[in-house]
Motif scaffolding. Structure first.
Motif, short mmCIF file in Angstrom:
data_model
loop_
_atom_site.label_atom_id
_atom_site.label_comp_id
_atom_site.label_asym_id
_atom_site.label_seq_id
_atom_site.Cartn_x
_atom_site.Cartn_y
_atom_site.Cartn_z
N PRO A 1 6.30 -3.14 -0.15
CA PRO A 1 4.77 -2.60 0.24
C PRO A 1 4.92 -1.54 1.12
O PRO A 1 5.68 -1.46 2.24
N VAL A 2 3.79 -0.65 1.05
CA VAL A 2 3.94 0.59 1.93
C VAL A 2 3.16 0.22 3.30
O VAL A 2 2.27 -0.53 3.08
N ARG A 3 3.76 0.77 4.38
CA ARG A 3 3.07 0.48 5.74
C ARG A 3 2.93 1.63 6.47
O ARG A 3 4.00 2.49 6.47
N ALA A 4 1.98 1.68 7.40
CA ALA A 4 2.00 2.82 8.22
C ALA A 4 2.62 2.87 9.31
O ALA A 4 2.93 1.52 9.91
N ALA B 1 -6.39 0.77 8.93
CA ALA B 1 -6.32 -0.65 8.54
C ALA B 1 -4.60 -0.90 8.15
O ALA B 1 -4.26 -2.10 8.53
N ALA B 2 -3.94 0.20 7.48
CA ALA B 2 -2.34 0.09 7.20
C ALA B 2 -1.68 -0.36 8.59
O ALA B 2 -0.77 -0.93 8.55
N PRO C 1 -2.46 -5.12 3.85
CA PRO C 1 -1.96 -4.42 2.69
C PRO C 1 -2.75 -3.44 1.69
O PRO C 1 -3.95 -3.56 1.88
N ALA C 2 -1.85 -2.37 1.35
CA ALA C 2 -2.63 -1.28 0.43
C ALA C 2 -3.69 -1.90 -0.89
O ALA C 2 -4.63 -1.20 -0.85
N VAL D 1 -4.51 4.98 -1.57
CA VAL D 1 -4.18 4.60 -0.40
C VAL D 1 -2.92 4.84 -0.08
O VAL D 1 -2.35 4.93 1.05
N ARG D 2 -1.87 4.61 -0.81
CA ARG D 2 -0.49 4.84 -0.73
C ARG D 2 -0.11 5.93 -0.44
O ARG D 2 0.70 6.46 0.46
#
Length: 112
Positions: A25-28, A61-62, A67-68, A82-83
């Motif tokens: 999962p992509v995270r900021a 939010a990220a 989650p995206a 979003v990603r």
């Protein structure tokens, strides 16, 4: 994730199963205090372009762990969008919140 491939071989149906792993999962990245204030200001004031507000909301939010796919559902956006915003923020910082300028680059003799 399991991928199933169905093929016809004469009168038989051949089923092939393949186990695949999903991408992480992509995270900021963690926001600095200044970045957090800037993003909060963008989302709370009505003076900014809607794309800036939307991107700032995605990043906030990220960064808080959402989650995206959930962010995409909440904002009515595509998960890939979003990603992309999160990846761009992680690579280039808060400057990515503003809209990018499109079009062709100027010819070399017209650049400043």
């Amino acid at each position: 994730m399991v991928c199933v491939d169905l093929t016809l071989d004469g009168d038989e149906v051949v089923v092939e199963r393949e186990e695949t792993s999903m991408a992480e999962p992509v995270r900021a990245r963690r926001l600095t205090e200044n970045e957090g204030r800037t993003l909060l200001r963008i989302t709370r004031r009505g003076k900014h372009e809607s794309i800036r507000v939307r991107r700032a909301t995605i990043i906030m939010a990220a960064a808080s762990g959402t989650p995206a796919p959930a962010i995409a559902r909440l904002l009515g956006a595509h998960e890939d969008t979003v990603r992309d915003v999160i990846h761009a923020f992680n690579e280039r910082g808060p400057g990515r919140v503003g809209p990018s300028v499109g079009g062709r680059p100027s010819p070399p003799d017209q650049r400043r």
